[in-house]
Motif scaffolding. Structure first.
Motif, PDB file in Angstrom:
ATOM      1  N   CYS A  57       0.850  -1.189   0.000  1.00 12.08           N
ATOM      2  CA  CYS A  57       0.000   0.000   0.000  1.00 12.08           C
ATOM      3  C   CYS A  57       0.893   1.249   0.000  1.00 12.08           C
ATOM      4  N   PRO A  58       0.778   2.119  -1.026  1.00 14.54           N
ATOM      5  CA  PRO A  58       1.659   3.294  -1.094  1.00 14.54           C
ATOM      6  C   PRO A  58       1.384   4.308   0.018  1.00 14.54           C
ATOM      7  N   GLN A  59       0.168   4.348   0.544  1.00 15.46           N
ATOM      8  CA  GLN A  59      -0.148   5.313   1.619  1.00 15.46           C
ATOM      9  C   GLN A  59      -0.822   4.580   2.785  1.00 15.46           C
ATOM     10  N   PRO A  60      -0.050   3.778   3.522  1.00 12.26           N
ATOM     11  CA  PRO A  60      -0.657   2.936   4.560  1.00 12.26           C
ATOM     12  C   PRO A  60      -1.385   3.719   5.646  1.00 12.26           C
ATOM     13  N   GLU A  61      -0.974   4.996   5.859  1.00  9.27           N
ATOM     14  CA  GLU A  61      -1.629   5.774   6.922  1.00  9.27           C
ATOM     15  C   GLU A  61      -3.068   6.147   6.544  1.00  9.27           C
ATOM     16  N   LEU A  62      -3.406   6.002   5.260  1.00 10.94           N
ATOM     17  CA  LEU A  62      -4.761   6.344   4.810  1.00 10.94           C
ATOM     18  C   LEU A  62      -5.639   5.107   4.626  1.00 10.94           C
ATOM     19  N   ALA A  63      -5.064   3.928   4.889  1.00 16.34           N
ATOM     20  CA  ALA A  63      -5.790   2.692   4.557  1.00 16.34           C
ATOM     21  C   ALA A  63      -5.763   1.723   5.733  1.00 16.34           C
ATOM     22  N   ILE A  64      -6.541   0.664   5.597  1.00 21.59           N
ATOM     23  CA  ILE A  64      -6.527  -0.421   6.592  1.00 21.59           C
ATOM     24  C   ILE A  64      -6.545  -1.738   5.820  1.00 21.59           C
ATOM     25  N   GLY A  65      -5.828  -2.742   6.311  1.00 20.25           N
ATOM     26  CA  GLY A  65      -5.802  -4.043   5.630  1.00 20.25           C
ATOM     27  C   GLY A  65      -7.084  -4.813   5.898  1.00 20.25           C
ATOM     28  N   THR A  66      -7.343  -5.080   7.171  1.00 24.79           N
ATOM     29  CA  THR A  66      -8.604  -5.697   7.619  1.00 24.79           C
ATOM     30  C   THR A  66      -9.062  -4.911   8.840  1.00 24.79           C
ATOM     31  N   SER A  67     -10.312  -4.480   8.840  1.00 24.86           N
ATOM     32  CA  SER A  67     -10.764  -3.638   9.949  1.00 24.86           C
ATOM     33  C   SER A  67     -11.002  -4.462  11.220  1.00 24.86           C
ATOM     34  N   ARG A  68     -11.128  -3.744  12.309  1.00 23.91           N
ATOM     35  CA  ARG A  68     -11.251  -4.337  13.645  1.00 23.91           C
ATOM     36  C   ARG A  68     -12.425  -5.323  13.738  1.00 23.91           C
ATOM     37  N   HIS A  69     -12.160  -6.500  14.251  1.00 22.69           N
ATOM     38  CA  HIS A  69     -13.228  -7.494  14.425  1.00 22.69           C
ATOM     39  C   HIS A  69     -12.741  -8.600  15.351  1.00 22.69           C
ATOM     40  N   SER A  70     -13.684  -9.402  15.820  1.00 21.52           N
ATOM     41  CA  SER A  70     -13.329 -10.687  16.416  1.00 21.52           C
ATOM     42  C   SER A  70     -13.893 -11.745  15.479  1.00 21.52           C
ATOM     43  N   ASP A  71     -13.269 -12.914  15.427  1.00 23.92           N
ATOM     44  CA  ASP A  71     -13.753 -13.945  14.505  1.00 23.92           C
ATOM     45  C   ASP A  71     -15.044 -14.553  15.062  1.00 23.92           C
ATOM     46  N   SER A  72     -15.930 -14.934  14.156  1.00 23.94           N
ATOM     47  CA  SER A  72     -17.270 -15.355  14.592  1.00 23.94           C
ATOM     48  C   SER A  72     -17.330 -16.789  15.107  1.00 23.94           C
ATOM     49  N   GLY A  73     -16.452 -17.655  14.626  1.00 18.68           N
ATOM     50  CA  GLY A  73     -16.583 -19.090  14.915  1.00 18.68           C
ATOM     51  C   GLY A  73     -16.059 -19.485  16.276  1.00 18.68           C
ATOM     52  N   PHE A  74     -15.680 -20.744  16.408  1.00 20.27           N
ATOM     53  CA  PHE A  74     -15.160 -21.232  17.689  1.00 20.27           C
ATOM     54  C   PHE A  74     -13.672 -20.914  17.836  1.00 20.27           C
ATOM     55  N   LEU A  75     -12.907 -21.247  16.786  1.00 21.52           N
ATOM     56  CA  LEU A  75     -11.457 -21.106  16.882  1.00 21.52           C
ATOM     57  C   LEU A  75     -10.907 -20.784  15.493  1.00 21.52           C
ATOM     58  N   THR A  76      -9.832 -20.007  15.454  1.00 22.86           N
ATOM     59  CA  THR A  76      -9.156 -19.725  14.185  1.00 22.86           C
ATOM     60  C   THR A  76      -7.678 -20.054  14.337  1.00 22.86           C
ATOM     61  N   ILE A  77      -7.138 -20.760  13.370  1.00 26.14           N
ATOM     62  CA  ILE A  77      -5.689 -21.005  13.333  1.00 26.14           C
ATOM     63  C   ILE A  77      -5.156 -20.223  12.140  1.00 26.14           C
ATOM     64  N   LEU A  78      -4.276 -19.285  12.445  1.00 26.68           N
ATOM     65  CA  LEU A  78      -3.825 -18.329  11.426  1.00 26.68           C
ATOM     66  C   LEU A  78      -2.325 -18.450  11.190  1.00 26.68           C
ATOM     67  N   LEU A  79      -1.963 -18.434   9.920  1.00 24.30           N
ATOM     68  CA  LEU A  79      -0.548 -18.434   9.537  1.00 24.30           C
ATOM     69  C   LEU A  79      -0.281 -17.120   8.819  1.00 24.30           C
ATOM     70  N   GLN A  80       0.701 -16.360   9.288  1.00 21.78           N
ATOM     71  CA  GLN A  80       1.044 -15.111   8.589  1.00 21.78           C
ATOM     72  C   GLN A  80       2.483 -15.190   8.111  1.00 21.78           C
ATOM     73  N   ASP A  81       2.787 -14.383   7.085  1.00 16.21           N
ATOM     74  CA  ASP A  81       4.175 -14.362   6.599  1.00 16.21           C
ATOM     75  C   ASP A  81       4.990 -13.361   7.419  1.00 16.21           C
ATOM     76  N   ASP A  82       6.149 -12.945   6.887  1.00 18.87           N
ATOM     77  CA  ASP A  82       7.064 -12.133   7.706  1.00 18.87           C
ATOM     78  C   ASP A  82       6.858 -10.628   7.564  1.00 18.87           C
ATOM     79  N   ILE A  83       5.811 -10.198   6.862  1.00 20.37           N
ATOM     80  CA  ILE A  83       5.607  -8.758   6.632  1.00 20.37           C
ATOM     81  C   ILE A  83       5.088  -8.042   7.892  1.00 20.37           C
ATOM     82  N   GLY A  84       4.218  -8.699   8.628  1.00 16.96           N
ATOM     83  CA  GLY A  84       3.631  -8.066   9.813  1.00 16.96           C
ATOM     84  C   GLY A  84       2.424  -7.222   9.454  1.00 16.96           C
ATOM     85  N   GLY A  85       1.805  -6.652  10.468  1.00 17.95           N
ATOM     86  CA  GLY A  85       0.608  -5.836  10.250  1.00 17.95           C
ATOM     87  C   GLY A  85      -0.554  -6.283  11.127  1.00 17.95           C
TER      88      GLY A  85
END
Ligand SMILES: O=C(O)CCC(=O)C(=O)O
Ligand SMILES: [Fe+2]
Length: 199
Positions: A57-85
């Motif tokens: 994103c060229p202007q990250p201060e003006l954008a959001i990747g995924t907005s604030r939430h909690s996941d709806s289901g029972f459990l989430t297993i998440l794998l992220q790469d090394d970029i962070g965020g």
């Protein structure tokens, strides 16, 4: 076009399902219940895998990747790469979930909070935009979602209730909870759906 990761994705789904089953056993024990409790009530049924691609994103201060939430289901297993965020909301502030090679992130979802009567709390999170490079994450959600034949009602687990711990939520079908969750959407007001089911 042929998908080059078809076999890998099926293998990944299988392995994550096994990990989820182990986690549900440990979570059952953590609640003082028999290890098979959460799988007996089918919290491990239904597996949805979402692969996210966040372009740089060229202007990250003006954008959001995924907005604030909690996941709806029972459990989430998440794998992220090394970029962070990825960030979680903890003690009134956003805390970075720093990428750790080879590590999964496990999120408690709203439905697990509901059936454990707030013993386990779903975690609010978001993804901030980055210009460092594209980011990829793979989220595996355990929830029966809109499975049409699931008629099981979920409410606070009876074994966890007492005079001092009365039920905090009304019973619901997974389907009805999700209908409410998606009707509200990820609008930045976290846990609104869950509060609608509070007694
Ligand atoms: O991309 C991420 O790290 C998180 C995505 C997410 O929160 C979700 O799919 O529910
Ligand atoms: Fe999420």
């Amino acid at each position: 076009m042929q998908l080059v990761c078809r076999d890998e994705l099926f293998e990944y789904a299988e392995q994550v399902k096994n990990l989820g089953n182990t986690l549900f056993e440990l979570l059952s024990e953590g609640l003082g219940l028999k290890p098979s409790y959460l799988t007996d009530i089918e919290c491990n049924q239904g597996q949805i895998i979402l692969c996210h691609y966040y372009p740089p994103c060229p202007q990250p201060e003006l954008a959001i990747g995924t907005s604030r939430h909690s996941d709806s289901g029972f459990l989430t297993i998440l794998l992220q790469d090394d970029i962070g965020g990825l960030q979680i909301f903890h003690e009134d502030r956003w805390v970075d979930v720093t990428p750790t090679p080879g590590a999964f992130i496990v999120n408690v979802g709203d439905l697990l909070q509901l059936i454990t009567n707030d013993k386990f709390k779903s975690v609010e999170h978001r993804v901030v935009a980055k210009n460092a490079g594209p980011r990829v994450s793979i989220a595996c959600f355990f929830s029966t979602h809109f499975h049409p034949i699931s008629t099981r009602m979920y409410g606070p687990i009876k074994e966890l209730l007492s005079d001092e711990n009365p039920p905090l939520y009304r019973e619901t079908l997974v389907r009805d909870y999700l209908t409410r969750y998606y009707a509200i959407g990820l609008d930045g007001k976290a846990k609104t759906a869950l509060s609608d089911f509070r007694l």
